[in-house]
Write a protein that holds these residues in place. Structure first.
Motif, mmCIF file in Angstrom:
data_model
loop_
_atom_site.group_PDB
_atom_site.id
_atom_site.type_symbol
_atom_site.label_atom_id
_atom_site.label_comp_id
_atom_site.label_asym_id
_atom_site.label_seq_id
_atom_site.Cartn_x
_atom_site.Cartn_y
_atom_site.Cartn_z
ATOM 1 N N LEU A 23 0.724 -1.186 0.050
ATOM 2 C CA LEU A 23 -0.033 -0.132 0.090
ATOM 3 C C LEU A 23 0.885 1.149 0.015
ATOM 4 O O LEU A 23 0.693 2.249 -0.720
ATOM 5 N N ALA A 24 1.912 1.392 0.785
ATOM 6 C CA ALA A 24 2.890 2.349 0.855
ATOM 7 C C ALA A 24 3.499 2.721 -0.563
ATOM 8 O O ALA A 24 3.620 3.646 -0.796
ATOM 9 N N ASP A 25 3.942 1.687 -0.927
ATOM 10 C CA ASP A 25 4.757 1.677 -2.271
ATOM 11 C C ASP A 25 3.602 2.266 -3.377
ATOM 12 O O ASP A 25 4.095 3.124 -4.306
ATOM 13 N N THR A 26 2.408 1.831 -3.353
ATOM 14 C CA THR A 26 1.356 1.977 -4.345
ATOM 15 C C THR A 26 1.065 3.670 -4.110
ATOM 16 O O THR A 26 1.244 4.177 -5.214
ATOM 17 N N TYR A 27 0.877 3.753 -3.027
ATOM 18 C CA TYR A 27 0.492 5.326 -2.667
ATOM 19 C C TYR A 27 1.523 6.250 -3.042
ATOM 20 O O TYR A 27 1.421 7.295 -3.682
ATOM 21 N N THR A 28 2.622 5.899 -2.766
ATOM 22 C CA THR A 28 3.857 6.655 -3.091
ATOM 23 C C THR A 28 3.986 6.879 -4.651
ATOM 24 O O THR A 28 4.172 7.974 -4.929
ATOM 25 N N LEU A 29 4.036 5.863 -5.269
ATOM 26 C CA LEU A 29 3.969 5.846 -6.661
ATOM 27 C C LEU A 29 2.794 6.594 -7.449
ATOM 28 O O LEU A 29 2.909 7.424 -8.087
ATOM 29 N N TYR A 30 1.682 6.612 -6.814
ATOM 30 C CA TYR A 30 0.514 7.346 -7.064
ATOM 31 C C TYR A 30 0.762 8.950 -6.956
ATOM 32 O O TYR A 30 0.689 9.634 -7.751
ATOM 33 N N LEU A 31 1.381 9.291 -5.887
ATOM 34 C CA LEU A 31 1.657 10.745 -5.562
ATOM 35 C C LEU A 31 2.576 11.042 -6.529
ATOM 36 O O LEU A 31 2.712 12.155 -7.116
ATOM 37 N N LYS A 32 3.729 10.239 -6.930
ATOM 38 C CA LYS A 32 4.946 10.703 -7.838
ATOM 39 C C LYS A 32 4.402 10.824 -9.153
ATOM 40 O O LYS A 32 4.606 11.729 -10.034
ATOM 41 N N THR A 54 -3.777 8.319 -16.687
ATOM 42 C CA THR A 54 -4.227 7.175 -16.836
ATOM 43 C C THR A 54 -3.788 6.145 -15.532
ATOM 44 O O THR A 54 -4.453 5.541 -14.730
ATOM 45 N N GLN A 55 -2.466 6.506 -15.370
ATOM 46 C CA GLN A 55 -1.805 5.717 -14.450
ATOM 47 C C GLN A 55 -1.947 6.122 -13.055
ATOM 48 O O GLN A 55 -2.187 5.123 -12.422
ATOM 49 N N TYR A 56 -2.226 7.561 -12.783
ATOM 50 C CA TYR A 56 -2.364 7.655 -11.282
ATOM 51 C C TYR A 56 -3.990 7.341 -10.983
ATOM 52 O O TYR A 56 -4.330 7.131 -9.996
ATOM 53 N N LEU A 59 -3.909 3.781 -10.187
ATOM 54 C CA LEU A 59 -3.078 3.598 -8.647
ATOM 55 C C LEU A 59 -4.006 4.150 -7.789
ATOM 56 O O LEU A 59 -4.222 3.446 -6.626
ATOM 57 N N ALA A 60 -4.889 5.007 -7.942
ATOM 58 C CA ALA A 60 -5.901 5.476 -6.836
ATOM 59 C C ALA A 60 -7.092 4.437 -6.308
ATOM 60 O O ALA A 60 -7.112 4.144 -5.374
ATOM 61 N N LEU A 61 -7.443 3.676 -7.604
ATOM 62 C CA LEU A 61 -8.240 2.450 -7.333
ATOM 63 C C LEU A 61 -7.508 1.422 -6.644
ATOM 64 O O LEU A 61 -8.051 0.636 -5.732
ATOM 65 N N ALA A 62 -6.341 1.184 -6.714
ATOM 66 C CA ALA A 62 -5.640 -0.019 -6.563
ATOM 67 C C ALA A 62 -5.259 0.554 -4.881
ATOM 68 O O ALA A 62 -5.327 -0.620 -4.032
#
Length: 155
Positions: A23-32, A54-56, A59-62
């Motif tokens: 979750l932390a990796d996914t959220y950090t990638l979302y923010l980036k 499209t990617q973020y 990631l928000a859904l993920a």
């Protein structure tokens, strides 16, 4: 209330810990990715701006799906920047990189998420947690495909 879903509490705890890192990796990638969407410039602006959106959005859904899996096995999901910084294998970037560097950084982020997801399989398989295994498989497939698409822009 006791949770009796056929997975021992200690295994659920190990799974929740791993999912918290995911979750932390996914959220950090979302923010980036969202940051790069806002700040990309150059000749590839339109392509990258739309691709990053499209990617973020995905990631928000993920992050929601991952957090809900943590909750469904009986543990609180991390939800603060402080927790994400401590748990994430993806580091924040200083400044605004050039478009090509953004792409490289996002490839690295996508691959980091894959490594984190893949690292959870031993505990998930030991616990016979098919639901989490399915979530991990879906995340790995999507992140590997996204990394490939981003790498293709650099060739």
């Amino acid at each position: 209330m006791k949770i009796d879903i056929g997975i021992k509490k200690s295994d659920r705890e190990d799974i929740a810990e791993g999912l918290s890192r995911l979750l932390a990796d996914t959220y950090t990638l979302y923010l980036k990715t969202h940051n790069f969407h806002w700040n990309v410039t150059g000749p590839m602006f339109q392509t990258l701006h739309l691709m990053f959106e499209t990617q973020y959005t995905e990631l928000a859904l993920a992050v929601d799906a991952i957090a809900e899996r943590i909750r469904s096995i009986g543990f609180p999901a991390p939800g603060t920047y402080k927790q994400y910084v401590e748990l994430s294998s993806i580091k924040e970037d200083e400044g605004i990189p050039k478009a090509e560097d953004m792409i490289r950084l996002l490839v690295e982020g996508q691959e980091a998420v894959v490594r984190t997801a893949r690292s959870l399989f031993p505990v998930v398989e030991k616990a016979n947690d098919e639901a989490t295994a399915d979530l991990l498989t879906q995340r790995i497939q999507l992140h590997e495909k996204t990394a490939w698409m981003l790498r293709s822009l650099l060739e």
